[in-house]
Scaffold this active site. Structure first.
Site, mmCIF file in Angstrom:
data_model
loop_
_atom_site.group_PDB
_atom_site.id
_atom_site.type_symbol
_atom_site.label_atom_id
_atom_site.label_comp_id
_atom_site.label_asym_id
_atom_site.label_seq_id
_atom_site.Cartn_x
_atom_site.Cartn_y
_atom_site.Cartn_z
ATOM 1 N N ARG A 44 36.084 35.099 41.483
ATOM 2 C CA ARG A 44 34.766 35.571 41.899
ATOM 3 C C ARG A 44 33.992 36.058 40.680
ATOM 4 O O ARG A 44 34.583 36.547 39.726
ATOM 5 C CB ARG A 44 34.899 36.721 42.901
ATOM 6 C CG ARG A 44 35.723 36.380 44.121
ATOM 7 C CD ARG A 44 35.988 37.641 44.923
ATOM 8 N NE ARG A 44 36.896 37.388 46.045
ATOM 9 C CZ ARG A 44 37.379 38.341 46.826
ATOM 10 N NH1 ARG A 44 37.059 39.617 46.604
ATOM 11 N NH2 ARG A 44 38.197 38.037 47.825
ATOM 12 N N ASP A 90 30.544 38.580 39.733
ATOM 13 C CA ASP A 90 29.657 39.589 40.292
ATOM 14 C C ASP A 90 28.204 39.145 40.236
ATOM 15 O O ASP A 90 27.870 38.144 39.584
ATOM 16 C CB ASP A 90 29.809 40.905 39.521
ATOM 17 C CG ASP A 90 31.122 41.611 39.815
ATOM 18 O OD1 ASP A 90 31.715 41.349 40.882
ATOM 19 O OD2 ASP A 90 31.560 42.428 38.978
ATOM 20 N N ARG A 112 34.059 42.907 30.721
ATOM 21 C CA ARG A 112 32.878 43.760 30.519
ATOM 22 C C ARG A 112 33.275 45.127 29.941
ATOM 23 O O ARG A 112 32.523 45.709 29.150
ATOM 24 C CB ARG A 112 32.119 43.921 31.829
ATOM 25 C CG ARG A 112 31.392 42.642 32.256
ATOM 26 C CD ARG A 112 30.894 42.696 33.685
ATOM 27 N NE ARG A 112 30.008 43.835 33.897
ATOM 28 C CZ ARG A 112 29.615 44.230 35.114
ATOM 29 N NH1 ARG A 112 30.061 43.587 36.201
ATOM 30 N NH2 ARG A 112 28.795 45.260 35.245
#
Length: 255
Positions: free
Chosen positions: A50, A52, A197
């Site tokens: 997935r 974001d 991140r």
């Protein structure tokens, strides 16, 4: 029934991420709608992972089971004719029935982009993290090498109670700068939620001189509070998914 693999590129700016969500526009949702239009079949896209909201991809991989008559290699053309301009199917092909885009994957490569300039860039705002401060590139590169290898990266992850282990292996990390753009390219066997991140945010703070603790000590602490902030989503790109142990790998690795 056929098992169809798709390699997908998308600009995530206008999407609430990959995964289908009620009353929200997502990449998965748009592709599944397009498949129904061209084939009158409702399918469930199984993705390599997935992304974001606002995260981008050059080589997201998904597969689905298909009963339609459209030749597998032509599905991409049919979908691209009706998909939004910010989503494209780079490749469609039939793969073995036991191929699963997530469970067959052996690694991923991500790119994180930083726009390093005192002045903001309206053009770059959706595709990079704007950092005004001058960054010590040599220090960032030096510390990034300590991420290589297998470690417990729980200190570089957001909470996710569904995973069985927080140990991951980073195979390669490269940091380069051209003009005002800094790119971090990270390849690993798998990544925890927000791991790339958080690594990017930590390296930026190291470059600023705000974090002085060596990265290997941050890893050993297993303490999220010692790492840097989670860098914003728009700088993140999924470059490609690796399938080293499948016969299909060499056919689409470099797409």
């Amino acid at each position: 029934m056929k098992n169809i693999m798709l390699v997908i590129e998308y600009d995530g700016t206008n999407y609430f991420g990959w995964q289908r969500q009620p009353k929200k526009t997502t990449v998965q949702g748009e592709i599944e709608k397009a498949i129904k239009i061209i084939s009158n079949e409702e399918v469930n896209l199984m993705a390599s992972g997935r992304t974001d909201a606002k995260v981008h991809a050059f080589g997201h991989v998904a597969n689905f089971h298909f009963n339609g008559r459209i030749p597998p290699q032509n599905i991409s053309k049919a979908l691209n004719a009706i998909l939004p301009e910010d989503i494209a199917i780079k490749l469609s092909k039939e793969v073995d029935m036991d191929f699963h885009s997530r469970y067959s994957a052996r690694g991923k490569t991500y790119i994180y982009r930083i726009y390093n300039s005192e002045t903001k860039s309206p053009v770059e705002r959706n595709y990079s993290y704007h950092v005004k401060d001058e960054l010590d590139m040599d220090k960032m590169i030096q510390e990034s090498k300590k991420l290589l290898g297998e470690h417990d990266f729980i200190g570089f992850s957001s909470t996710n109670s569904s995973i069985k282990t927080t140990t991951r292996r980073i195979h390669d990390i490269k940091i380069s700068k051209k003009d005002k753009i800094i790119e971090m390219e990270i390849t690993g066997n798998a990544f925890l939620y927000n791991m790339v991140r958080i690594i990017a945010g930590t390296l930026v703070e190291i470059g600023r001189g705000r974090i002085k603790v060596p990265i290997d000590e941050i890893i050993a602490s297993k303490n999220r509070d010692m790492a840097g902030p989670t860098a914003p989503p728009q700088g993140l790109f999924l470059k490609k998914v690796n399938y080293l142990n499948t016969k299909n790998f060499d056919e689409f690795i470099d797409i």
